[in-house]
Enzyme design. Structure first.
Site, mmCIF file in Angstrom:
data_model
loop_
_atom_site.group_PDB
_atom_site.id
_atom_site.type_symbol
_atom_site.label_atom_id
_atom_site.label_comp_id
_atom_site.label_asym_id
_atom_site.label_seq_id
_atom_site.Cartn_x
_atom_site.Cartn_y
_atom_site.Cartn_z
ATOM 1 N N CYS A 79 21.564 -19.638 133.673
ATOM 2 C CA CYS A 79 22.954 -19.176 133.568
ATOM 3 C C CYS A 79 23.948 -20.326 133.767
ATOM 4 C CB CYS A 79 23.180 -18.030 134.538
ATOM 5 S SG CYS A 79 24.523 -16.986 134.011
ATOM 6 N N HIS A 170 18.810 -14.122 134.650
ATOM 7 C CA HIS A 170 18.364 -14.511 135.998
ATOM 8 C C HIS A 170 16.999 -13.926 136.367
ATOM 9 C CE1 HIS A 170 22.255 -16.094 137.550
ATOM 10 N NE2 HIS A 170 22.760 -15.294 136.628
ATOM 11 N N GLU A 172 15.135 -14.825 138.665
ATOM 12 C CA GLU A 172 14.995 -14.863 140.137
ATOM 13 C C GLU A 172 15.595 -13.635 140.800
ATOM 14 O OE1 GLU A 172 17.201 -16.385 138.383
ATOM 15 O OE2 GLU A 172 19.084 -16.537 139.474
HETATM 16 N N1 GLN Z 1 30.123 -17.270 134.486
HETATM 17 C C1 GLN Z 1 29.502 -18.328 135.243
HETATM 18 C C2 GLN Z 1 29.999 -19.704 134.744
HETATM 19 O O1 GLN Z 1 30.658 -19.791 133.744
HETATM 20 C C3 GLN Z 1 27.987 -18.247 135.173
HETATM 21 C C4 GLN Z 1 27.510 -16.977 135.796
HETATM 22 C C5 GLN Z 1 26.123 -17.031 136.364
HETATM 23 O O2 GLN Z 1 25.564 -18.099 136.608
HETATM 24 N N2 GLN Z 1 25.596 -15.863 136.609
HETATM 25 O O3 GLN Z 1 29.698 -20.658 135.359
#
Ligand code: GLN
Length: 214
Positions: A79, A170, A172
């Site tokens: 992410c 995710h 995890e």
């Molecule tokens: N929206 C976050 C970003 O732009 C990422 C979100 C996440 O890691 N769950 O950094």
């Protein structure tokens, strides 16, 4: 080179550590430049990419990470971690630029537009895996040589090169160890391709408890 590090500046650090420990993988937290030494792999967790990049700059970790990567350390970005690894971030400056792809931050909308679903990702496991998207980015384009592992409608959700894995969701935060096992194998740390079932006792709040479920 027998351990995986988890970048420990902000975000879902403990949850990645928990999953690696459940697999019996040696894990170290990475907070300082010297912590990158002799790591087989590094996980850049989800969280807030702006915050993680600023902290990396403040603590001078950017060059150390790049040097460790050049020496063979594999990297998995989940992410926010995936955003930091991209060569292009829509409308913003890219950070580490280690995998040829364009990502759009918050591509699915706000925190309230977070969602889960299940999908089979044949390279990773033969059973459907639970996927958790939290204010996730969309990967809009991947370059030549980047293999798509999972695609949705108009976006890529997981991709890899020989040395980098990116997931916009995710693993995890689910009871599923398949992605952690897959990354450990990429780092040369696990020989078996044995299927690891999704933990049926896992629920939506399991990751908030710090219990070690070995
Ligand atoms: N929206 C976050 C970003 O732009 C990422 C979100 C996440 O890691 N769950 O950094």
């Amino acid at each position: 080179m027998d351990a995986i590090g988890v970048l420990d500046l902000q975000g879902g650090v403990l949850e990645h550590i928990g999953h690696l420990e459940r697999l019996g993988i040696k894990v170290r937290t990475v907070k300082e430049a010297t912590d990158f030494e002799n790591l087989a792999g590094l996980i850049i967790p989800g969280g807030e990419s702006t915050c993680i990049s600023k902290l990396m700059r403040i603590f001078g970790l950017e060059q150390a990470l790049q040097a460790a990567f050049r020496s063979g350390m594999k990297i998995w970005g989940t992410c926010a971690g995936a955003i930091l690894l991209a060569t292009e971030v829509t409308g913003e400056e890219a950070f580490l630029k280690l995998i040829d792809m364009e990502v759009m931050r918050n591509g699915f909308g706000s925190q309230l537009d977070s969602f889960t679903y299940e999908a089979t990702i044949p390279s990773v496991a033969s059973v459907p895996l639970p996927l958790t998207f939290i204010r996730a980015p969309k990967i809009l384009r991947v370059g030549v040589g980047v293999k798509v592992l999972l695609e949705g409608e108009g976006y890529v959700a997981a991709a890899e090169t020989e040395n980098i894995l990116v997931t916009v969701f995710h693993p995890e935060l689910t009871g599923c160890l398949a992605f952690h096992r897959y990354f450990a194998e990429k780092c040369g740390l696990m020989a078996s391709r044995r299927e690891i079932p999704v933990d049926p006792a896992w629920d939506r709040t399991s990751w908030t408890r710090l219990a070690r479920l070995s």
